[in-house]
Design a protein around this motif. Structure first.
Motif, PDB file in Angstrom:
ATOM      1  N   VAL A 110       0.849  -1.189   0.000  1.00  0.00           N
ATOM      2  CA  VAL A 110       0.000   0.000   0.000  1.00  0.00           C
ATOM      3  C   VAL A 110       0.884   1.238   0.000  1.00  0.00           C
ATOM      4  O   VAL A 110       1.721   1.420   0.876  1.00  0.00           O
ATOM      5  N   GLN A 138      -3.216   5.373   1.890  1.00  0.00           N
ATOM      6  CA  GLN A 138      -4.639   5.088   1.981  1.00  0.00           C
ATOM      7  C   GLN A 138      -5.379   6.187   2.696  1.00  0.00           C
ATOM      8  O   GLN A 138      -4.817   6.907   3.514  1.00  0.00           O
ATOM      9  N   MET A 197      -7.414   3.023  -1.319  1.00  0.00           N
ATOM     10  CA  MET A 197      -6.002   2.670  -1.195  1.00  0.00           C
ATOM     11  C   MET A 197      -5.311   2.823  -2.537  1.00  0.00           C
ATOM     12  O   MET A 197      -5.860   2.465  -3.570  1.00  0.00           O
ATOM     13  N   THR A 211      -2.181   1.264  -4.356  1.00  0.00           N
ATOM     14  CA  THR A 211      -1.266   0.136  -4.225  1.00  0.00           C
ATOM     15  C   THR A 211      -0.401   0.049  -5.475  1.00  0.00           C
ATOM     16  O   THR A 211      -0.774   0.511  -6.550  1.00  0.00           O
ATOM     17  N   ARG A 212       0.746  -0.591  -5.313  1.00  0.00           N
ATOM     18  CA  ARG A 212       1.628  -0.769  -6.461  1.00  0.00           C
ATOM     19  C   ARG A 212       1.738  -2.254  -6.771  1.00  0.00           C
ATOM     20  O   ARG A 212       2.161  -3.048  -5.935  1.00  0.00           O
TER      21      ARG A 212
END
Ligand SMILES: [Zn+2]
Length: 59
Positions: free
Chosen positions: A19, A22, A31, A33-34
């Protein structure tokens, strides 16, 4: 219409990802996220359901 896996590397959206940040929203949590391929995702988590709202390109 729903995409349930990363279009770049095929990783299922249900997989936990790092994450980036968020934020709490009125109805849940948003959130960032990658993915493992580098694609940045925006995920909304609402009552336990995860919806990917948008995806960036890898790299
Ligand atoms: Zn990916």
């Amino acid at each position: 219409m729903s995409v349930d896996a990363c279009p770049f590397c095929g990783l299922p959206d249900g997989e936990p990802l790092p994450v980036v940040s968020q934020h709490a929203t009125g109805s849940g949590v948003t959130m960032w996220t990658r993915c493992r391929c580098g694609s940045l995702q925006v995920r909304a988590v609402d009552q336990g359901r995860v919806v990917v709202l948008s995806r960036g390109r890898p790299g």
